[in-house]
Design an enzyme around this catalytic site. Structure first.
Site, mmCIF file in Angstrom:
data_model
loop_
_atom_site.group_PDB
_atom_site.id
_atom_site.type_symbol
_atom_site.label_atom_id
_atom_site.label_comp_id
_atom_site.label_asym_id
_atom_site.label_seq_id
_atom_site.Cartn_x
_atom_site.Cartn_y
_atom_site.Cartn_z
ATOM 1 N N ASP A 7 0.875 -1.172 0.000
ATOM 2 C CA ASP A 7 0.000 0.000 0.000
ATOM 3 C C ASP A 7 0.912 1.222 0.000
ATOM 4 O OD1 ASP A 7 -2.282 1.621 0.181
ATOM 5 O OD2 ASP A 7 -2.199 1.627 2.372
ATOM 6 N N GLU A 67 -2.707 -2.108 -5.086
ATOM 7 C CA GLU A 67 -4.015 -1.536 -5.365
ATOM 8 C C GLU A 67 -3.868 -0.625 -6.580
ATOM 9 O OE1 GLU A 67 -6.902 -0.225 -2.068
ATOM 10 O OE2 GLU A 67 -5.929 1.625 -2.712
ATOM 11 N N ASP A 140 -2.626 1.188 7.064
ATOM 12 C CA ASP A 140 -1.761 0.989 5.894
ATOM 13 C C ASP A 140 -1.264 -0.459 5.833
ATOM 14 O OD1 ASP A 140 -1.485 3.841 4.878
ATOM 15 O OD2 ASP A 140 -0.834 4.067 6.949
#
Length: 186
Positions: A7, A67, A140
């Site tokens: 992330d 992502e 996170d």
């Protein structure tokens, strides 16, 4: 299969490494790479790359999941995140690791059963499924674990994916999973 979920962020980057074994999923490591806040963006990106190099060398993932980029209204933030993502991808590619990307909605759906779950719901579900214990992880970190979990659950690189390709191990759906695993529900 061992997957590293990342992330990315310019101030802190979450990572989570999950191994899929015949017995299920096991977290090999997770945490934050935190560059020095007072440093310039370029220095922070360099520190981030060095931190990810260490994670990759220590935990030996076989694939990386990210992502997909989200672009909001703040153009400056989007440009900074683009630089960070580019550096992350370059770091990963130096290690010759395959990279897969997933939309936030797809990650949430694979972890919680709904694509509209909030970060806290994702964190709570991962804590139960991956047996993280009572220790709360920064969002996170749980986001990164969710990304790695999604990759494995989607079968992109997993034993489950190999079973599905062979016509075995078809998913019975979320409701069936909940019925079969009441201990994972709050």
């Amino acid at each position: 299969m061992i997957v590293l979920g990342i992330d990315p962020g310019s101030r802190k980057t979450g990572y989570g490494v999950i191994a899929e074994t015949a017995a299920g999923y096991r977290v090999l490591g997770c945490g934050l790479v935190r560059p020095r806040a007072a440093d310039t963006l370029h220095e922070r990106i360099s520190q981030l790359c060095a931190g990810l190099d260490e994670v990759i060398e220590q935990l030996k993932p076989e694939a990386v999941a990210l992502e997909t980029a989200f672009v909001g209204r703040n153009v400056r933030s989007a440009l900074i995140l683009g630089q960070v993502r580019g550096a992350v991808l370059a770091t990963v590619m130096r290690h010759s690791l395959p990279v897969r990307e997933y939309a936030p909605r797809e990650i949430k759906l694979s972890v919680t059963g709904t694509g509209s779950a909030c970060k806290e719901q994702v964190a709570a579900m991962l804590s139960r499924m991956l047996e993280l214990g009572g220790e709360l992880k920064p969002l996170d970190v749980t986001d990164a674990l969710g990304i790695a979990y999604c990759d494995l659950a989607r079968g992109a690189s997993s034993l489950g994916g190999q079973l599905r390709k062979n016509g075995k191990g078809r998913s019975k759906g979320w409701a069936a999973f909940v019925n079969e695993h009441p201990e994972l529900m709050a």
